[in-house]
Design a protein around this motif. Structure first.
Motif, PDB file in Angstrom:
ATOM      1  N   THR A  21      34.635 -21.377   5.822  1.00 25.11           N
ATOM      2  CA  THR A  21      34.143 -22.553   6.562  1.00 25.11           C
ATOM      3  C   THR A  21      35.343 -23.508   6.902  1.00 25.11           C
ATOM      4  O   THR A  21      35.665 -23.881   7.944  1.00 25.11           O
ATOM      5  CB  THR A  21      33.135 -23.325   5.825  1.00 25.11           C
ATOM      6  N   MET A  22      36.022 -23.749   5.824  1.00 27.88           N
ATOM      7  CA  MET A  22      37.373 -24.574   6.067  1.00 27.88           C
ATOM      8  C   MET A  22      38.306 -23.974   6.956  1.00 27.88           C
ATOM      9  O   MET A  22      38.882 -24.409   8.033  1.00 27.88           O
ATOM     10  CB  MET A  22      38.002 -24.775   4.702  1.00 27.88           C
ATOM     11  N   ARG A 141      43.378 -10.335   3.008  1.00 27.29           N
ATOM     12  CA  ARG A 141      42.617 -11.164   3.943  1.00 27.29           C
ATOM     13  C   ARG A 141      41.055 -11.636   3.483  1.00 27.29           C
ATOM     14  O   ARG A 141      40.585 -11.077   2.557  1.00 27.29           O
ATOM     15  CB  ARG A 141      42.437 -10.524   5.323  1.00 27.29           C
ATOM     16  N   ILE A 142      40.598 -12.467   4.375  1.00 28.97           N
ATOM     17  CA  ILE A 142      39.055 -12.864   3.993  1.00 28.97           C
ATOM     18  C   ILE A 142      38.778 -12.978   5.474  1.00 28.97           C
ATOM     19  O   ILE A 142      39.162 -13.177   6.631  1.00 28.97           O
ATOM     20  CB  ILE A 142      39.034 -14.213   3.577  1.00 28.97           C
ATOM     21  N   GLY A 143      37.492 -12.195   5.596  1.00 23.81           N
ATOM     22  CA  GLY A 143      36.730 -12.003   6.903  1.00 23.81           C
ATOM     23  C   GLY A 143      35.746 -12.927   7.006  1.00 23.81           C
ATOM     24  O   GLY A 143      35.519 -13.854   6.387  1.00 23.81           O
ATOM     25  N   TYR A 144      34.472 -12.305   7.663  1.00 22.28           N
ATOM     26  CA  TYR A 144      33.372 -13.026   7.641  1.00 22.28           C
ATOM     27  C   TYR A 144      32.317 -12.795   6.555  1.00 22.28           C
ATOM     28  O   TYR A 144      31.330 -13.376   6.579  1.00 22.28           O
ATOM     29  CB  TYR A 144      32.813 -12.993   9.075  1.00 22.28           C
ATOM     30  N   GLY A 145      32.741 -11.942   5.779  1.00 22.70           N
ATOM     31  CA  GLY A 145      31.865 -11.647   4.663  1.00 22.70           C
ATOM     32  C   GLY A 145      31.049 -10.632   4.563  1.00 22.70           C
ATOM     33  O   GLY A 145      30.118 -10.303   3.610  1.00 22.70           O
ATOM     34  N   GLY A 146      31.064  -9.901   5.719  1.00 22.78           N
ATOM     35  CA  GLY A 146      29.991  -8.743   5.931  1.00 22.78           C
ATOM     36  C   GLY A 146      30.592  -7.358   5.195  1.00 22.78           C
ATOM     37  O   GLY A 146      30.019  -6.330   4.867  1.00 22.78           O
TER      38      GLY A 146
END
Length: 197
Positions: A21-22, A141-146
């Protein structure tokens, strides 16, 4: 002293949600976006032109992501043997498929209402442009969580394919660490408006 620092997550699920979110908020608020986009496009084009890649998977930009499609159009136009691909979600738990894309192909809404080529051959990419919500110095990396790219890279590696992975992000989305989990796979490089890392 606070025990929660969103830039240094310690509990994977909740901290990643907070961090995501940040980072999305930071990307949405990025000032002088045109200049950032132009610098990132310059570095990405230079990298792609230097790589011996013939089948490049990109992404349709969403949620304020850098739009790599203009770079992709120039990359395609420079060599008739090159092919561009876009990801197709077949279901929530499977690896992505990659369908051939051309600048004039007919598009249709896919999963999450993201456009995909209506038709075209399915192919395995030599390299992938992967959008990053956030990234760290170790190229995680971090994506959208899917988990789509995690599953896709794991499946490609298991099948004996190891495409080059190129993260695409803005410097505002760089963090000290995303606290990688066992399923996370570090990318080969990250391209931002400051260069290729």
């Amino acid at each position: 002293m606070s025990t929660h620092d969103p830039a240094n997550p310690t509990t994977p699920i909740e901290s990643r949600r907070t961090l995501r979110t940040m980072l999305l908020d930071a990307r949405a608020a990025l000032p002088d976006r045109i200049a950032h986009d132009a610098a990132l496009a310059h570095h990405l084009a230079g990298l792609l032109n230097a790589l011996p890649v013939k089948r490049l998977a990109a992404y349709w930009p969403t949620q304020g992501e850098f739009d790599a499609l203009t770079v992709l159009r120039h990359w395609l136009a420079a060599d008739a043997t090159r092919h561009a691909l876009l990801p197709v979600v077949t279901d929530k738990f499977s690896p992505l498929q990659f369908r051939r894309w051309t600048p004039d192909c007919e598009m249709t809404p896919g999963a999450y209402n993201i456009p995909i080529p209506r038709s075209g051959e399915i192919a395995t990419p030599d390299a992938l442009l992967i959008p990053c919500v956030g990234f760290d110095a170790q190229r995680y990396r971090i994506g959208y969580g899917g988990g789509f790219y995690d599953r896709t890279l794991a499946a490609l590696h298991a099948a004996g394919h190891r495409p080059r992975t190129i993260g695409v992000a803005f410097e505002v989305n760089r963090v000290e660490s995303i606290a990688p989990q066992p399923h996370d796979i570090a990318l080969d490089c990250i391209v931002t408006e400051r260069g290729v890392f």
